[in-house]
Design a protein around this motif. Sequence first.
Motif, PDB file in Angstrom:
ATOM      1  N   SER A  99      42.181  76.736  33.158  1.00 55.47           N
ATOM      2  CA  SER A  99      43.590  77.970  33.275  1.00 55.47           C
ATOM      3  C   SER A  99      44.738  77.653  32.784  1.00 55.47           C
ATOM      4  CB  SER A  99      43.718  76.773  34.866  1.00 55.47           C
ATOM      5  OG  SER A  99      44.433  75.700  34.362  1.00 55.47           O
ATOM      6  N   VAL A 100      45.614  79.158  32.579  1.00 55.65           N
ATOM      7  CA  VAL A 100      46.450  78.848  31.859  1.00 55.65           C
ATOM      8  C   VAL A 100      48.072  79.112  32.859  1.00 55.65           C
ATOM      9  CG1 VAL A 100      48.269  79.497  29.892  1.00 55.65           C
ATOM     10  CG2 VAL A 100      45.286  78.902  29.515  1.00 55.65           C
ATOM     11  N   SER A 101      48.813  78.768  32.883  1.00 54.59           N
ATOM     12  CA  SER A 101      50.267  79.112  33.695  1.00 54.59           C
ATOM     13  C   SER A 101      50.706  78.935  32.496  1.00 54.59           C
ATOM     14  CB  SER A 101      50.043  78.260  34.725  1.00 54.59           C
ATOM     15  OG  SER A 101      50.728  76.691  34.627  1.00 54.59           O
ATOM     16  N   LEU A 102      52.104  79.958  33.232  1.00 56.15           N
ATOM     17  CA  LEU A 102      53.836  80.562  32.979  1.00 56.15           C
ATOM     18  C   LEU A 102      54.213  80.084  34.110  1.00 56.15           C
ATOM     19  CD1 LEU A 102      53.481  82.813  30.560  1.00 56.15           C
ATOM     20  CD2 LEU A 102      54.017  80.600  29.727  1.00 56.15           C
ATOM     21  N   GLY A 103      55.666  79.656  34.141  1.00 51.35           N
ATOM     22  CA  GLY A 103      56.597  78.723  35.194  1.00 51.35           C
ATOM     23  C   GLY A 103      58.133  78.418  34.845  1.00 51.35           C
ATOM     24  N   VAL A 104      58.731  78.794  36.207  1.00 47.03           N
ATOM     25  CA  VAL A 104      60.266  78.594  35.776  1.00 47.03           C
ATOM     26  C   VAL A 104      60.590  77.269  37.246  1.00 47.03           C
ATOM     27  CG1 VAL A 104      60.720  81.016  34.590  1.00 47.03           C
ATOM     28  CG2 VAL A 104      60.770  80.533  37.250  1.00 47.03           C
ATOM     29  N   GLY A 157      61.761  76.199  32.102  1.00 48.50           N
ATOM     30  CA  GLY A 157      60.260  76.859  31.685  1.00 48.50           C
ATOM     31  C   GLY A 157      59.693  75.787  31.546  1.00 48.50           C
ATOM     32  N   ALA A 158      58.022  76.358  31.978  1.00 46.11           N
ATOM     33  CA  ALA A 158      56.750  75.766  31.584  1.00 46.11           C
ATOM     34  C   ALA A 158      55.789  76.254  31.150  1.00 46.11           C
ATOM     35  CB  ALA A 158      56.556  75.021  32.647  1.00 46.11           C
ATOM     36  N   PHE A 159      55.018  75.510  30.438  1.00 39.11           N
ATOM     37  CA  PHE A 159      53.700  75.823  30.197  1.00 39.11           C
ATOM     38  C   PHE A 159      52.196  75.295  30.301  1.00 39.11           C
ATOM     39  CE2 PHE A 159      50.162  76.030  26.805  1.00 39.11           C
ATOM     40  CZ  PHE A 159      49.400  77.226  26.810  1.00 39.11           C
ATOM     41  N   LEU A 212      57.878  77.486  40.463  1.00 38.23           N
ATOM     42  CA  LEU A 212      56.571  78.780  41.012  1.00 38.23           C
ATOM     43  C   LEU A 212      55.994  79.137  39.399  1.00 38.23           C
ATOM     44  CD1 LEU A 212      59.177  80.542  43.063  1.00 38.23           C
ATOM     45  CD2 LEU A 212      57.146  78.781  43.457  1.00 38.23           C
ATOM     46  N   THR A 213      54.740  79.528  39.132  1.00 39.55           N
ATOM     47  CA  THR A 213      54.405  79.498  38.391  1.00 39.55           C
ATOM     48  C   THR A 213      52.810  80.901  38.241  1.00 39.55           C
ATOM     49  OG1 THR A 213      52.334  78.490  38.700  1.00 39.55           O
ATOM     50  CG2 THR A 213      53.434  77.514  37.474  1.00 39.55           C
ATOM     51  N   VAL A 214      52.077  81.435  37.457  1.00 40.41           N
ATOM     52  CA  VAL A 214      51.941  82.799  37.338  1.00 40.41           C
ATOM     53  C   VAL A 214      50.068  81.254  36.648  1.00 40.41           C
ATOM     54  CG1 VAL A 214      50.800  84.743  36.624  1.00 40.41           C
ATOM     55  CG2 VAL A 214      53.303  84.864  37.225  1.00 40.41           C
ATOM     56  N   LEU A 215      48.964  82.324  37.375  1.00 35.36           N
ATOM     57  CA  LEU A 215      48.183  81.352  36.943  1.00 35.36           C
ATOM     58  C   LEU A 215      46.994  82.220  36.771  1.00 35.36           C
ATOM     59  CD1 LEU A 215      46.695  77.872  36.522  1.00 35.36           C
ATOM     60  CD2 LEU A 215      46.177  78.189  38.848  1.00 35.36           C
ATOM     61  N   LEU A 216      46.346  81.939  35.050  1.00 39.89           N
ATOM     62  CA  LEU A 216      45.214  82.325  34.862  1.00 39.89           C
ATOM     63  C   LEU A 216      44.184  81.604  34.743  1.00 39.89           C
ATOM     64  CD1 LEU A 216      43.767  85.138  34.506  1.00 39.89           C
ATOM     65  CD2 LEU A 216      44.501  84.224  32.159  1.00 39.89           C
ATOM     66  N   GLN A 217      42.988  81.507  36.187  1.00 38.42           N
ATOM     67  CA  GLN A 217      42.130  80.558  35.704  1.00 38.42           C
ATOM     68  C   GLN A 217      40.699  81.489  35.789  1.00 38.42           C
ATOM     69  OE1 GLN A 217      41.517  79.184  39.904  1.00 38.42           O
ATOM     70  NE2 GLN A 217      42.988  77.219  39.191  1.00 38.42           N
ATOM     71  N   GLN A 218      39.604  80.800  34.988  1.00 33.95           N
ATOM     72  CA  GLN A 218      37.724  80.962  34.712  1.00 33.95           C
ATOM     73  C   GLN A 218      37.497  80.323  34.753  1.00 33.95           C
ATOM     74  OE1 GLN A 218      37.052  80.950  30.849  1.00 33.95           O
ATOM     75  NE2 GLN A 218      36.292  83.429  31.150  1.00 33.95           N
TER      76      GLN A 218
END
Length: 392
Positions: A277-282, A244-246, A306-312
């Motif tokens: 940006s903040v991301s969580l992934g596997v 997992g990755a952050f 693969l990640t889920v990415l939140l960008q501002q």
Amino acid sequence: MKTIHCKTYPLPDTRTPDDTPSSESRSGVLFAMPERRAAGTLIVCTLFMLFPLIGHGQGFGLLGIPLDTLLKTKTPRVDRAYITTYYRQLHLYVVSDRQDYSMQVVGNAYSLQYKPNLPWALGLGVNYRWIGTELTVKLPFFGYTTERRGKTKPFGVTINVNNRRFWFSTQYQFYRGFYLSNPDVLQADWFAHASAYPYRNDMRSQTVTSRLLYQFNPLRLSIPATLLQREEQRRNARSWSVGGAFSYQYIRADSSLIPAALVADFRPESRLLSLQSVSLGVDVGYTQTVVFHKHYFVNFTVRPGLTVLLQQTKTESNASENQLQPGWQGTASVTLGYSSATFYGGIYGSTTKVNRTFSNGLINTDADFVKLVFGKRIRYRPKGILKQVPGL
């Protein structure tokens, strides 16, 4: 470059060649004597660097916990037909490395590529059991020039902890001061009219990445050997891994990242003042080491995810926008090295893609790293104050 490496290495099988001197190691005893005295001095300097961790009267402690307890970990099992550990030997080595970082602002037909001005570094390192450090200075050549590429202020911290099956790493990297490495997009034949790259002192980038990996074949495949550390891979081996990755990234500038002359070639949302940006992934990885001519080896690793990415984002018109979208990341590395009971070394290179989106990307970042190592393993037993340090 100011870089701090806090490292915890896996403890080896105590039944190693360290307990039975080979003919090769015996032949180096007389040669190693002056190195041992120098090594003792270097270890003392390392301990002074860690002085805030040391208590008086009650022994050594960290946050009130005795280091005698912290450093007594269970000795891992390894298949000695595949891995030889040199945990009980002192490692002295020369190291040269270079980090590279690039930031591409995506346009309609081309991208602006900003880079920090980073030099090669050269220095010395020492490892003994659980403790290790590197002291390096930057080299004012190999293309490094502040007159052409401007000044960059870098700072980084890296922490690695592993117990063979699990590998945890976290890194913080900061840069201020970037130059545009493809200035021909501003003007054809740029250097026919200018002697330096376009430079932005107001641009800053901060990146935090953390990864936790699980390796499926830790008894036969040595990760420390692939990183040119204190183990030797004796036979071919391979392993899959999952993890997992952050990551967190903050890029900003005092004015738009897009020069006024190029505004028409970029989308309005690309005219950024800042991006967070903040991301969580596997991810799933595969690594393989091939040994040839007994002591030489080559290793390669690939780890896509693969990640889920939140960008501002915030643009020059002060418009802010938040987006949640799927993304991807990836790391690949190659090592070509040599390892024996006396000498070891080689070259290690890696590249990492962080916080990429599948479509409508605004900024893509790449981090590359190259490291050259040449070291010697020396039989050493601590004396004096060093004998009082837990784990030594």
